[in-house]
Design a protein around this motif. Structure first.
Motif, PDB file in Angstrom:
ATOM      1  N   GLY A  55      -2.062  -5.264 -20.367  1.00 20.44           N
ATOM      2  CA  GLY A  55      -1.607  -5.116 -20.962  1.00 20.44           C
ATOM      3  C   GLY A  55      -0.127  -4.662 -21.082  1.00 20.44           C
ATOM      4  O   GLY A  55       1.344  -3.997 -21.387  1.00 20.44           O
ATOM      5  N   TYR A  56       0.610  -5.638 -19.843  1.00 21.66           N
ATOM      6  CA  TYR A  56       1.480  -5.773 -19.281  1.00 21.66           C
ATOM      7  C   TYR A  56       3.203  -6.499 -20.260  1.00 21.66           C
ATOM      8  O   TYR A  56       3.651  -5.936 -20.561  1.00 21.66           O
ATOM      9  CB  TYR A  56       1.670  -6.055 -17.734  1.00 21.66           C
ATOM     10  CG  TYR A  56       3.191  -5.656 -17.266  1.00 21.66           C
ATOM     11  CD1 TYR A  56       2.800  -4.425 -16.356  1.00 21.66           C
ATOM     12  CD2 TYR A  56       4.382  -6.124 -16.886  1.00 21.66           C
ATOM     13  CE1 TYR A  56       3.941  -3.869 -15.553  1.00 21.66           C
ATOM     14  CE2 TYR A  56       5.481  -5.345 -16.404  1.00 21.66           C
ATOM     15  CZ  TYR A  56       5.133  -4.585 -15.474  1.00 21.66           C
ATOM     16  OH  TYR A  56       6.584  -4.452 -14.680  1.00 21.66           O
ATOM     17  N   PHE A  57       2.405  -7.618 -21.318  1.00 25.17           N
ATOM     18  CA  PHE A  57       3.408  -7.945 -22.269  1.00 25.17           C
ATOM     19  C   PHE A  57       3.194  -8.111 -23.051  1.00 25.17           C
ATOM     20  O   PHE A  57       3.378  -8.322 -24.018  1.00 25.17           O
ATOM     21  CB  PHE A  57       2.552  -9.733 -21.800  1.00 25.17           C
ATOM     22  CG  PHE A  57       2.687 -10.114 -20.415  1.00 25.17           C
ATOM     23  CD1 PHE A  57       4.018  -9.802 -19.644  1.00 25.17           C
ATOM     24  CD2 PHE A  57       1.512 -10.598 -19.978  1.00 25.17           C
ATOM     25  CE1 PHE A  57       3.853 -10.431 -18.462  1.00 25.17           C
ATOM     26  CE2 PHE A  57       2.069 -10.709 -18.398  1.00 25.17           C
ATOM     27  CZ  PHE A  57       2.706 -11.000 -17.742  1.00 25.17           C
ATOM     28  N   ASP A  58       1.841  -6.917 -23.381  1.00 26.23           N
ATOM     29  CA  ASP A  58       2.220  -6.169 -25.418  1.00 26.23           C
ATOM     30  C   ASP A  58       3.297  -4.795 -25.069  1.00 26.23           C
ATOM     31  O   ASP A  58       3.516  -4.462 -26.475  1.00 26.23           O
ATOM     32  CB  ASP A  58       1.096  -5.770 -25.059  1.00 26.23           C
ATOM     33  CG  ASP A  58      -0.268  -6.893 -25.237  1.00 26.23           C
ATOM     34  OD1 ASP A  58       0.234  -8.061 -25.777  1.00 26.23           O
ATOM     35  OD2 ASP A  58      -1.474  -6.176 -24.713  1.00 26.23           O
ATOM     36  N   SER A  84       8.162  -2.547  -5.933  1.00 26.43           N
ATOM     37  CA  SER A  84       7.455  -1.680  -5.183  1.00 26.43           C
ATOM     38  C   SER A  84       6.880  -2.409  -4.351  1.00 26.43           C
ATOM     39  O   SER A  84       6.588  -2.767  -3.545  1.00 26.43           O
ATOM     40  CB  SER A  84       7.558  -0.254  -5.498  1.00 26.43           C
ATOM     41  OG  SER A  84       6.043  -0.428  -5.916  1.00 26.43           O
ATOM     42  N   ALA A  85       6.327  -3.367  -5.451  1.00 27.88           N
ATOM     43  CA  ALA A  85       4.968  -4.110  -4.051  1.00 27.88           C
ATOM     44  C   ALA A  85       5.528  -5.561  -3.978  1.00 27.88           C
ATOM     45  O   ALA A  85       4.946  -6.040  -2.926  1.00 27.88           O
ATOM     46  CB  ALA A  85       3.403  -3.678  -5.603  1.00 27.88           C
ATOM     47  N   CYS A  86       6.032  -5.817  -4.957  1.00 26.36           N
ATOM     48  CA  CYS A  86       6.322  -7.455  -5.104  1.00 26.36           C
ATOM     49  C   CYS A  86       7.846  -7.714  -6.314  1.00 26.36           C
ATOM     50  O   CYS A  86       7.263  -7.808  -7.531  1.00 26.36           O
ATOM     51  CB  CYS A  86       5.403  -8.760  -5.371  1.00 26.36           C
ATOM     52  SG  CYS A  86       5.992  -9.972  -5.716  1.00 26.36           S
ATOM     53  N   ALA A  87       9.165  -7.433  -5.351  1.00 32.88           N
ATOM     54  CA  ALA A  87      10.259  -7.842  -6.795  1.00 32.88           C
ATOM     55  C   ALA A  87      10.045  -8.866  -7.366  1.00 32.88           C
ATOM     56  O   ALA A  87      10.453  -8.990  -8.555  1.00 32.88           O
ATOM     57  CB  ALA A  87      11.995  -8.274  -5.366  1.00 32.88           C
ATOM     58  N   SER A  88       9.933 -10.161  -6.837  1.00 30.76           N
ATOM     59  CA  SER A  88       9.535 -11.544  -7.169  1.00 30.76           C
ATOM     60  C   SER A  88       8.592 -11.144  -8.739  1.00 30.76           C
ATOM     61  O   SER A  88       9.089 -11.893  -9.852  1.00 30.76           O
ATOM     62  CB  SER A  88       9.394 -12.543  -6.750  1.00 30.76           C
ATOM     63  OG  SER A  88      10.317 -12.821  -6.215  1.00 30.76           O
ATOM     64  N   THR A  89       7.578 -10.231  -8.567  1.00 29.53           N
ATOM     65  CA  THR A  89       6.699 -10.767  -9.746  1.00 29.53           C
ATOM     66  C   THR A  89       6.749  -9.530 -10.637  1.00 29.53           C
ATOM     67  O   THR A  89       6.424  -9.734 -11.881  1.00 29.53           O
ATOM     68  CB  THR A  89       5.013  -9.941  -9.483  1.00 29.53           C
ATOM     69  OG1 THR A  89       4.562 -10.916  -8.425  1.00 29.53           O
ATOM     70  CG2 THR A  89       4.354  -9.542  -9.902  1.00 29.53           C
ATOM     71  N   GLY A  90       7.976  -8.015 -10.294  1.00 31.99           N
ATOM     72  CA  GLY A  90       8.699  -8.074 -11.130  1.00 31.99           C
ATOM     73  C   GLY A  90       9.488  -8.298 -11.790  1.00 31.99           C
ATOM     74  O   GLY A  90       9.514  -8.281 -12.973  1.00 31.99           O
ATOM     75  N   TRP A  91      10.268  -9.362 -11.172  1.00 36.86           N
ATOM     76  CA  TRP A  91      11.154  -9.481 -12.134  1.00 36.86           C
ATOM     77  C   TRP A  91      11.224 -10.583 -12.858  1.00 36.86           C
ATOM     78  O   TRP A  91      11.271 -11.100 -14.104  1.00 36.86           O
ATOM     79  CB  TRP A  91      12.342  -9.964 -11.063  1.00 36.86           C
ATOM     80  CG  TRP A  91      13.972 -11.192 -11.451  1.00 36.86           C
ATOM     81  CD1 TRP A  91      13.295 -12.376 -12.310  1.00 36.86           C
ATOM     82  CD2 TRP A  91      14.786 -11.047 -11.499  1.00 36.86           C
ATOM     83  NE1 TRP A  91      14.858 -12.836 -12.516  1.00 36.86           N
ATOM     84  CE2 TRP A  91      15.556 -12.121 -12.243  1.00 36.86           C
ATOM     85  CE3 TRP A  91      15.729  -9.714 -11.340  1.00 36.86           C
ATOM     86  CZ2 TRP A  91      16.804 -12.073 -12.238  1.00 36.86           C
ATOM     87  CZ3 TRP A  91      17.137 -10.389 -11.119  1.00 36.86           C
ATOM     88  CH2 TRP A  91      17.085 -10.824 -12.425  1.00 36.86           C
ATOM     89  N   VAL A  92      10.073 -11.079 -12.617  1.00 35.89           N
ATOM     90  CA  VAL A  92       9.297 -12.119 -13.454  1.00 35.89           C
ATOM     91  C   VAL A  92       8.955 -11.525 -14.662  1.00 35.89           C
ATOM     92  O   VAL A  92       8.876 -11.982 -15.418  1.00 35.89           O
ATOM     93  CB  VAL A  92       8.723 -13.167 -13.133  1.00 35.89           C
ATOM     94  CG1 VAL A  92       7.474 -14.168 -13.766  1.00 35.89           C
ATOM     95  CG2 VAL A  92       9.603 -14.570 -12.336  1.00 35.89           C
ATOM     96  N   ALA A  93       8.277 -10.605 -14.318  1.00 36.58           N
ATOM     97  CA  ALA A  93       6.801  -9.547 -15.718  1.00 36.58           C
ATOM     98  C   ALA A  93       7.418  -9.577 -16.137  1.00 36.58           C
ATOM     99  O   ALA A  93       6.892  -9.122 -17.629  1.00 36.58           O
ATOM    100  CB  ALA A  93       6.113  -8.923 -14.615  1.00 36.58           C
ATOM    101  N   ALA A  98       9.642  -8.278 -21.580  1.00 36.29           N
ATOM    102  CA  ALA A  98      11.241  -8.169 -22.441  1.00 36.29           C
ATOM    103  C   ALA A  98      11.470  -9.004 -23.269  1.00 36.29           C
ATOM    104  O   ALA A  98      11.931  -9.623 -24.742  1.00 36.29           O
ATOM    105  CB  ALA A  98      11.994  -7.658 -21.452  1.00 36.29           C
ATOM    106  N   HIS A  99      10.928 -10.565 -22.868  1.00 35.29           N
ATOM    107  CA  HIS A  99      11.137 -11.263 -23.903  1.00 35.29           C
ATOM    108  C   HIS A  99      10.274 -11.841 -24.937  1.00 35.29           C
ATOM    109  O   HIS A  99      10.371 -12.213 -26.008  1.00 35.29           O
ATOM    110  CB  HIS A  99      10.598 -12.716 -23.280  1.00 35.29           C
ATOM    111  CG  HIS A  99      11.835 -13.670 -22.969  1.00 35.29           C
ATOM    112  ND1 HIS A  99      12.156 -14.462 -21.367  1.00 35.29           N
ATOM    113  CD2 HIS A  99      13.207 -12.574 -22.289  1.00 35.29           C
ATOM    114  CE1 HIS A  99      13.082 -14.254 -20.442  1.00 35.29           C
ATOM    115  NE2 HIS A  99      13.975 -13.374 -21.143  1.00 35.29           N
ATOM    116  N   GLN A 100       9.514 -10.676 -24.954  1.00 36.25           N
ATOM    117  CA  GLN A 100       8.475 -10.598 -26.339  1.00 36.25           C
ATOM    118  C   GLN A 100       8.927  -9.340 -26.656  1.00 36.25           C
ATOM    119  O   GLN A 100       8.976 -10.212 -28.310  1.00 36.25           O
ATOM    120  CB  GLN A 100       7.531 -10.117 -25.792  1.00 36.25           C
ATOM    121  CG  GLN A 100       6.357 -10.813 -24.908  1.00 36.25           C
ATOM    122  CD  GLN A 100       5.209 -11.214 -25.222  1.00 36.25           C
ATOM    123  OE1 GLN A 100       6.144 -12.474 -25.274  1.00 36.25           O
ATOM    124  NE2 GLN A 100       4.530 -11.903 -24.975  1.00 36.25           N
TER     125      GLN A 100
END
Length: 410
Positions: A55-58, A84-93, A98-100
């Motif tokens: 539910g990350y995008f909700d 902390s696991a992957c900054a690239s994934t965190g930036w995008v996700a 937030a764009h929702q």
């Protein structure tokens, strides 16, 4: 150091675990793929699927379209853990989630058009309004390239910022977001960088693309937190937070998370390492060097301070928006600039942390697979973003405090 319960409504906490807890089971897999994500130059679909599954995008998506309609602080807190696991994934996700929230600021027709067709639709964005839209019957036409569209290969729509020409001569042109489906643009391979390499922040190429007039959102409305869509969600505050009191917190969280991941990796490896001779002598435990102890202490304190001020002020932004809806306060220039100060200074603290760690990793720290140097590169990339750069934001804050007109975006 991870007590966040007080930041989130009790009713929401009773229904399900907070987002940071829900993503915990998938972090090891995302962490293990971080180097491959960087080499691929984009966030893999697998990571997006894992995050969608929890539910990350909700989290900050409207309830009427299947979202949690929750807390921006909860998203930022979870995004620190993800980064902390992957900054690239965190930036995008973080941006895709937030764009929702940002999409909910658009006209109701746009929300129906996007989520009514595909409830799982995600939106990327290119924020710099460097192009002029052409006004045509019923809307606008766009042509050109839109750079730095992070996560564009993971999205079904894009926010393409442009200047909207005035309808009447003498009126001012207005920078705005124009929403475009992925079928209307191509992606150019323009992303070959040293930090946040896995974000896939490539360029979108548009050729004579028609955008109906209802699919625009003016920057002045968004930055004021008074938007066509937001008026339909009054009563909870979430969708009437001014744009720059929201989105940049997600950007900054990637730097804090990168620093946190670097500290964890550093402690795991340096706690057992011994010297190999030369200047420092042989067979000495590196953990016993006072300089190493001080670096760890500085990094730990900087990360903790950065996280605390971020969560404090993103929660404050949502609270102020709700109080404004209730007619009890107004959101002032000072409120907006305080948010911008926190967002940028938290990144500055994160940079201090990764610098303290990366400078003492030795020869092994030069390996591209070393998580500490990757975090150092990623955090520095966050700090280069104009919204996060302390030189740019800090001078604006200083101007405000000195009674001068602030020059910048807030």
């Amino acid at each position: 150091m991870n007590s966040t319960a007080a930041l989130f409504p009790a009713s929401m906490r009773a229904e399900k675990p907070c987002l940071a807890q829900r993503i915990a089971p998938v972090l090891d897999e995302i962490r293990a793929a971080a180097r491959d994500t960087e080499k691929a130059g984009r966030v893999p679909a697998r990571n997006i699927d894992l995050l969608r599954g929890v539910g990350y995008f909700d989290i900050v998506k409207p309830g009427r379209f299947g979202g949690d309609q929750g807390s921006f602080a909860e998203l930022v807190d979870a995004n620190i853990e993800l980064s902390s696991a992957c900054a690239s994934t965190g930036w995008v996700a973080g941006l895709l989630s937030a764009h929702q929230w940002l999409l909910a600021m658009f006209d109701e027709r746009v929300q129906q058009e996007v989520w009514g067709t595909n409830p799982d639709a995600l939106v990327c964005g290119s924020y710099a309004p460097t192009r002029m839209a052409e006004r045509v019957e019923g809307g606008f036409r766009l042509s050109g390239d839109w750079a730095f569209a992070s996560g564009c290969e993971n999205a079904q729509w894009a926010l393409c910022a442009a200047i909207i020409p005035p309808k009447i001569e003498g009126e001012r042109a207005v920078p705005s977001f124009l929403l475009v489906p992925a079928s209307d643009y191509t992606i150019a391979e323009t992303w070959d960088v040293v930090g946040l390499a896995g974000t896939g922040s490539k360029s979108l190429i548009l050729k004579d693309v028609y955008v109906p007039e209802h699919r625009i959102l003016a920057f002045p409305d968004a930055t004021a937190g008074r938007t066509p869509g937001g008026r339909g969600y009054e009563g909870i505050g979430l969708f009437n937070i001014p744009l720059l009191m929201g989105i940049p917190f997600c950007l900054g969280s990637a730097a804090i998370g990168a620093a946190k991941g670097a500290l964890t990796s550093y402690l795991d490896h340096m706690g057992t390492r011994i010297t190999r001779g030369a200047v420092a002598g042989g067979n000495n435990k590196i953990a016993e060097f006072p300089t190493i102890q001080l670096r760890v202490a500085e990094a730990s304190a900087s990360i903790d301070a950065a996280r605390e001020i971020m969560l404090r002020d993103v929660a404050r932004a949502q609270r102020l928006a709700q109080e404004r809806e209730n007619g009890t306060v107004e959101i002032t220039e000072e409120d907006r600039i305080l948010a911008r100060r926190t967002q940028s200074f938290a990144v500055s603290l994160s940079l201090q942390a990764v610098e303290a760690l990366n400078a003492s990793t030795g020869g092994l720290g030069l390996q591209m697979s070393n998580p500490v140097q990757r975090a150092w590169r990623d955090a520095n990339a966050v700090g280069r973003h104009i919204s996060m750069n302390w030189d740019a934001v800090g001078t604006m804050v200083g101007q405000h405090l000195l009674g001068l007109p602030p020059k910048g975006q807030y």
